[in-house]
Design a protein around this motif. Structure first.
Motif, PDB file in Angstrom:
ATOM      1  N   ASN A  97     130.024  -4.354 -22.657  1.00  0.00           N
ATOM      2  CA  ASN A  97     129.483  -5.296 -21.688  1.00  0.00           C
ATOM      3  C   ASN A  97     128.393  -4.648 -20.839  1.00  0.00           C
ATOM      4  O   ASN A  97     128.492  -3.479 -20.474  1.00  0.00           O
ATOM      5  CB  ASN A  97     130.588  -5.822 -20.766  1.00  0.00           C
ATOM      6  N   TRP A 127     128.359 -10.594 -16.174  1.00  0.00           N
ATOM      7  CA  TRP A 127     128.634  -9.737 -17.319  1.00  0.00           C
ATOM      8  C   TRP A 127     128.189 -10.456 -18.585  1.00  0.00           C
ATOM      9  O   TRP A 127     128.434 -11.662 -18.735  1.00  0.00           O
ATOM     10  CB  TRP A 127     130.129  -9.431 -17.410  1.00  0.00           C
ATOM     11  N   GLN A 143     125.627  -5.547 -17.437  1.00  0.00           N
ATOM     12  CA  GLN A 143     125.385  -6.425 -16.298  1.00  0.00           C
ATOM     13  C   GLN A 143     124.014  -7.073 -16.478  1.00  0.00           C
ATOM     14  O   GLN A 143     123.048  -6.399 -16.852  1.00  0.00           O
ATOM     15  CB  GLN A 143     125.395  -5.630 -14.990  1.00  0.00           C
ATOM     16  N   VAL A 148     126.495   0.766 -15.506  1.00  0.00           N
ATOM     17  CA  VAL A 148     126.973  -0.179 -14.501  1.00  0.00           C
ATOM     18  C   VAL A 148     126.682   0.353 -13.106  1.00  0.00           C
ATOM     19  O   VAL A 148     126.850   1.542 -12.831  1.00  0.00           O
ATOM     20  CB  VAL A 148     128.497  -0.382 -14.684  1.00  0.00           C
ATOM     21  N   THR A 200     128.236  -9.801 -22.973  1.00  0.00           N
ATOM     22  CA  THR A 200     128.818  -8.970 -24.036  1.00  0.00           C
ATOM     23  C   THR A 200     127.769  -8.714 -25.102  1.00  0.00           C
ATOM     24  O   THR A 200     127.147  -9.647 -25.614  1.00  0.00           O
ATOM     25  CB  THR A 200     130.050  -9.660 -24.646  1.00  0.00           C
ATOM     26  N   PHE A 232     133.902  -3.059 -16.904  1.00  0.00           N
ATOM     27  CA  PHE A 232     133.227  -2.416 -18.034  1.00  0.00           C
ATOM     28  C   PHE A 232     134.232  -1.657 -18.895  1.00  0.00           C
ATOM     29  O   PHE A 232     134.275  -1.818 -20.115  1.00  0.00           O
ATOM     30  CB  PHE A 232     132.140  -1.468 -17.504  1.00  0.00           C
TER      31      PHE A 232
END
Ligand code: ZN
Length: 134
Positions: free
Chosen positions: A28, A56, A30, A42, A58, A18
């Motif tokens: 990013n 992941w 999850q 995260v 974006t 991250f």
């Protein structure tokens, strides 16, 4: 902003990708490989289905102002007031907190679209937002 206090992330197995992505100017999130929930911040497992498996993704970097506050009282010499803190709901769903840059406070409104930009001062790039059309 010279002298602006910076967070000092302590990346671990879960968070290192991250922080590294932010230095590439990517936000990013999850995405759970089991239930597809997009999650932030995260963490090691999905809060909805408790799966440890994720991918992941974006962010597009686009979102809308969910809420905000304008700080008018200076509490630290390097935080020159006024400044605006936004709670932005990203297109992918998560809400993140970051500063508004490059716009007058009077232009801020709930629901207004914003786009991510990056503050590159220091060793860790951090997200900030700019108003679309401003
Ligand atoms: Zn899940």
């Amino acid at each position: 902003m010279a002298g602006f206090p910076r967070p000092v992330p302590e990346p671990d197995r879960d968070t290192a990708p991250f922080w590294e992505a932010q230095n590439r100017h990517e936000l990013n999130f999850q995405r759970c490989a089991s239930c597809q929930a997009v999650r932030y911040p995260v963490g090691p497992l999905c809060p909805k289905c408790y799966s440890f498996d994720f991918n992941w993704i974006t962010s597009t970097g686009r979102g809308m102002i969910y809420s905000y506050t304008i700080v008018r009282h200076q509490t630290h010499p390097t935080f020159s007031a006024p400044y605006t803190i936004l709670l932005v709901e990203m297109e992918e769903g998560p809400r993140i907190i970051a500063q508004l840059r490059g716009a007058d406070d009077s232009a801020v409104a709930i629901g207004r679209p914003v786009t991510i930009a990056w503050d590159d001062e220091g060793d860790q790039s951090l997200p900030v937002f700019t108003l679309d059309g401003a």
